[in-house]
Write an enzyme that holds these catalytic residues in place. Sequence first.
Site, mmCIF file in Angstrom:
data_model
loop_
_atom_site.group_PDB
_atom_site.id
_atom_site.type_symbol
_atom_site.label_atom_id
_atom_site.label_comp_id
_atom_site.label_asym_id
_atom_site.label_seq_id
_atom_site.Cartn_x
_atom_site.Cartn_y
_atom_site.Cartn_z
ATOM 1 N N LYS A 152 0.840 -1.197 0.000
ATOM 2 C CA LYS A 152 0.000 0.000 0.000
ATOM 3 C C LYS A 152 0.876 1.248 0.000
ATOM 4 O O LYS A 152 2.077 1.181 0.274
ATOM 5 C CB LYS A 152 -0.936 -0.001 1.206
ATOM 6 C CG LYS A 152 -0.265 -0.010 2.563
ATOM 7 C CD LYS A 152 -1.268 -0.324 3.664
ATOM 8 C CE LYS A 152 -0.620 -0.366 5.029
ATOM 9 N NZ LYS A 152 -0.428 0.939 5.638
ATOM 10 N N ARG A 183 -10.077 1.773 15.416
ATOM 11 C CA ARG A 183 -10.140 2.291 14.051
ATOM 12 C C ARG A 183 -11.278 1.577 13.314
ATOM 13 O O ARG A 183 -12.418 2.004 13.390
ATOM 14 C CB ARG A 183 -8.780 2.089 13.364
ATOM 15 C CG ARG A 183 -8.599 2.868 12.077
ATOM 16 C CD ARG A 183 -7.161 2.892 11.625
ATOM 17 N NE ARG A 183 -6.595 1.563 11.405
ATOM 18 C CZ ARG A 183 -5.326 1.341 11.057
ATOM 19 N NH1 ARG A 183 -4.481 2.355 10.931
ATOM 20 N NH2 ARG A 183 -4.879 0.118 10.854
ATOM 21 N N TYR A 228 14.846 31.234 2.906
ATOM 22 C CA TYR A 228 13.661 31.979 3.327
ATOM 23 C C TYR A 228 13.665 32.219 4.839
ATOM 24 O O TYR A 228 14.044 31.359 5.627
ATOM 25 C CB TYR A 228 12.391 31.206 2.977
ATOM 26 C CG TYR A 228 12.065 31.148 1.507
ATOM 27 C CD1 TYR A 228 11.776 32.306 0.792
ATOM 28 C CD2 TYR A 228 12.035 29.929 0.837
ATOM 29 C CE1 TYR A 228 11.464 32.259 -0.559
ATOM 30 C CE2 TYR A 228 11.718 29.867 -0.518
ATOM 31 C CZ TYR A 228 11.437 31.032 -1.208
ATOM 32 O OH TYR A 228 11.126 30.976 -2.547
#
Length: 383
Positions: free
Chosen positions: A35, A134, A273
């Site tokens: 998966k 779950r 940045y």
Amino acid sequence: MRATRAIIHLENLKKNIRAIKALTGEKPKLCIPVKADAYGHGAVPCARAAIAAGADVLAVATVDEGRELRQNGIDAPLLLFSLCTQEEMEALIFFHIIPFVFDSEYIHLVAEAARAQGAKAYPVHLAVDTGMGRIGCYPDEAASLAKEIAQSGALSLGGVCTHFAVSDSTAKTDRLFTQVQFSRFTDAIEAIKAEGIDPGICHCANSAATLISPEMYLDMVRPGIIVYGYNAGDLTEEYLASQGIEISLEPVMTLESEVSAVRSIKRGSSVGYGRTWTAELDTEIAVLPIGYGDGVLRSWSSGGVSVAINGKAYPIRGRICMDQCMVELGKNSGVRRGDKAVFFGYGSDGALQTAEEIASRTDTISYEITTCLSKRVPRVYVE
């Protein structure tokens, strides 16, 4: 090809699977999850390598993942670990993907989809929630739902499964909880048998249980992260050795790039940045064409992560950008444009760290490091 690429050592994957089989013996079947694009390694090539190394079953998380395998000639049994929508069920049956079910409504929907395509005794696996919270029925519901499956006229009970929440922890309370989960699961299996129903393939052992809990092998084991060369949570190589368990795993993936530029930076100059890093001395910076758009997370910027160039580790400096990042070389490093830069992976590729070591420095897990690599990073497969 891009300078940035992931080298996938399929022979390492096969070695890891053979090492797992040597540990478990021949009795339990072996289910290999491919998966999430085989944890970022590439589902189709890894599926083929897994089957060649002795995998009996493969596992996916979406119907589309199963479709991809079927359309590339993979005919091994496929388990669907997650739930699909009603709209996906036609494809589920068409591509013969075996779903997990755990409530009456979902069982009815799968049965209707199977019946619509003329399927008889289409196999499903009953998921039991023993503490993961779950998906899955509660243990005391397992027997009645198994009867629903058997009486549906379109389905058959191909297996029963559960998933452990903390089996990769060495803490005493977590070890006890895993034992509680296993006991709840075996009680559910016995309740199904008491109804005169064959539970089919019973499976619960993930990577951790496969390594340290042979009593939990049952009919099939489902090792995941260890197949790809990384430890299962707290179960480090040192811990396993202390328990008398010898297994050698090799990382399957190496993430590498190349130096695209070397720049001189004056003391007091900032890089990147937000100006989060300023040079304390005159130094040199190497620019690498890889960033968070490729899966090198911004958290690595402040996580003490280094990059290996010519056998030496150089720290990432400034914020990682979408397409580039910078590392500090110091003075007179000898690094030149085009030199290979390795982030993590297999040692013979020049890696000085694994994905697991990066994960530990950046408060995540090795699974996330490999699965985050984007599609724009070419996968290069070597045996």
